[in-house]
Design an enzyme around this catalytic site. Structure first.
Site, PDB file in Angstrom:
ATOM      1  N   ASP A   9      -3.117  -7.459  -6.708  1.00 10.38           N
ATOM      2  CA  ASP A   9      -1.857  -7.512  -5.962  1.00 10.38           C
ATOM      3  C   ASP A   9      -1.999  -6.462  -4.859  1.00 10.38           C
ATOM      4  OD1 ASP A   9       1.003  -7.596  -5.359  1.00 10.38           O
ATOM      5  OD2 ASP A   9       1.056  -5.670  -6.423  1.00 10.38           O
ATOM      6  N   ASP A  11       1.040  -4.989  -2.489  1.00  6.37           N
ATOM      7  CA  ASP A  11       2.133  -4.020  -2.331  1.00  6.37           C
ATOM      8  C   ASP A  11       2.461  -3.331  -3.658  1.00  6.37           C
ATOM      9  OD1 ASP A  11       3.142  -6.445  -0.158  1.00  6.37           O
ATOM     10  OD2 ASP A  11       2.854  -4.387   0.526  1.00  6.37           O
TER      11      ASP A  11
HETATM   12  C1  XBP Z   1       5.475  -7.519  -2.491  1.00  2.59           C
HETATM   13  C2  XBP Z   1       6.531  -8.333  -1.847  1.00  2.59           C
HETATM   14  C3  XBP Z   1       6.514  -8.507  -0.364  1.00  2.59           C
HETATM   15  C4  XBP Z   1       6.751  -7.159   0.330  1.00  2.59           C
HETATM   16  C5  XBP Z   1       7.224  -7.381   1.756  1.00  2.59           C
HETATM   17  O1  XBP Z   1       4.376  -8.403  -2.570  1.00  2.59           O
HETATM   18  O2  XBP Z   1       7.368  -8.885  -2.543  1.00  2.59           O
HETATM   19  O3  XBP Z   1       7.579  -9.372  -0.047  1.00  2.59           O
HETATM   20  O4  XBP Z   1       7.805  -6.471  -0.364  1.00  2.59           O
HETATM   21  O5  XBP Z   1       6.200  -8.089   2.450  1.00  2.59           O
HETATM   22  P1  XBP Z   1       3.159  -8.110  -3.641  1.00  2.59           P
HETATM   23  P2  XBP Z   1       6.599  -9.408   3.293  1.00  2.59           P
HETATM   24  O6  XBP Z   1       3.631  -6.981  -4.561  1.00  2.59           O
HETATM   25  O7  XBP Z   1       2.988  -9.434  -4.362  1.00  2.59           O
HETATM   26  O8  XBP Z   1       1.995  -7.714  -2.792  1.00  2.59           O
HETATM   27  O9  XBP Z   1       7.791  -9.030   4.172  1.00  2.59           O
HETATM   28  O10 XBP Z   1       5.364  -9.743   4.081  1.00  2.59           O
HETATM   29  O11 XBP Z   1       6.942 -10.431   2.249  1.00  2.59           O
HETATM   30 MG    MG Z   2       3.257  -5.619  -5.942  1.00  2.27          MG
END
Ligand code: XBP
Ligand code: MG
Length: 260
Positions: A9, A11
């Site tokens: 993953d 973020d």
């Molecule tokens: C985390 C998310 C993303 C980010 C914002 O994704 O839910 O929506 O918060 O990025 P992960 P975007 O943990 O699966 O990497 O605005 O590009 O969605």
């Molecule tokens: Mg994440």
């Protein structure tokens, strides 16, 4: 069955990104003439909505405005999100989304062990490129055999779709891979895809229920991913032994009791 690939993953797992996302959202709102402000507390709540566009739409639906105004605001979502993504890339390029501890060592050890790396994220491909480039250099982008993200699948996490997409692109079975996640939604997605899952809760997701994970660690730096004493990097053996040793030593929580 040997360990073929690690699927990450982005973020909250590879890097601590959500504060940069939050700031980018807030600047994008003002740039689009909206007097909205997502505080840390509000953003922590909104993070249960996966996907930036979906998060903005969910927020609009929560506003006490007329259906006609809601419809007008919903039409602005793509433009708001495009602005936000540009602003986020700029913040990342300025170092506002550092890799989490232990991530770079793990990535390099896995490569040294001849394993493939993949990404399975809800965020956009542009955000992934910006983050990898800013933290590891553009030369690190090819480290990842597969970058599965954003709108590549219809259903975002906790649906398993993005992990199934990554497994298909890797042409690997779930048993040959390990997933790394920071959130409850992400852990649920990885487990629903049949993956051995390591949860590394972030400052934004600590307190979420990641009990479905096979292993919960405070930080990837808690595990020694360096090559074994013989100098022959065998991350799969190291990973499994390290994890099981750490569980035996009580350094790691194993929510399911005995190690699998
Ligand atoms: C985390 C998310 C993303 C980010 C914002 O994704 O839910 O929506 O918060 O990025 P992960 P975007 O943990 O699966 O990497 O605005 O590009 O969605
Ligand atoms: Mg994440």
């Amino acid at each position: 069955m040997s360990l073929e690939a690690l699927i990450f993953d982005v973020d909250g797992t590879l890097a601590d990104t959500e504060e940069a996302h939050r700031q980018a959202f807030n600047i994008a709102f003002v740039a689009n003439g909206l007097q909205w402000y997502w505080s840390v507390g509000i953003y922590r709540e909104l993070l249960h909505v996966r996907g930036g566009k979906e998060r903005i739409a969910w927020y609009i639906d929560s506003l006490p405005v007329s259906p006609a105004e809601q419809e007008r605001l919903r039409r602005l979502v793509p433009r708001i999100h495009e602005t936000k993504t540009r602003l986020y890339a700029d913040l990342v390029e300025r170092g506002r989304a550092p890799l989490r501890p232990g991530v770079e060592t793990l990535l390099r050890s896995a490569r040294a062990a001849g394993m493939r790396l993949a990404i399975a994220s809800t965020t956009t491909a542009a955000n992934v490129t910006a983050l990898i480039t800013a933290t590891l250099g553009a030369e690190a982008l090819p480290w990842f055999s597969v970058i599965a993200c954003g709108d590549a699948v219809a259903r975002k996490k906790p649906a398993p779709d993005i992990y199934r997409f990554a497994l298909a692109a890797l042409d690997a079975a779930p048993a040959q891979c390990v997933a790394f996640e920071d959130s409850e939604a992400g852990v649920r997605a990885a487990k629903a895809a049949g993956l051995f899952t390591v949860a590394v809760p972030s400052s934004w997701t600590v307190g979420e229920n990641v009990g479905a994970a096979d292993i919960v660690v405070r930080s990837l730096a808690d595990l020694d991913w360096s090559p074994n004493p013989a100098g022959r990097p065998q991350l799969d053996r190291i990973a499994r032994l390290q994890i099981l040793d750490a569980v035996a030593a009580g350094r790691l929580a194993m929510p399911h009791g005995t190690p699998r």
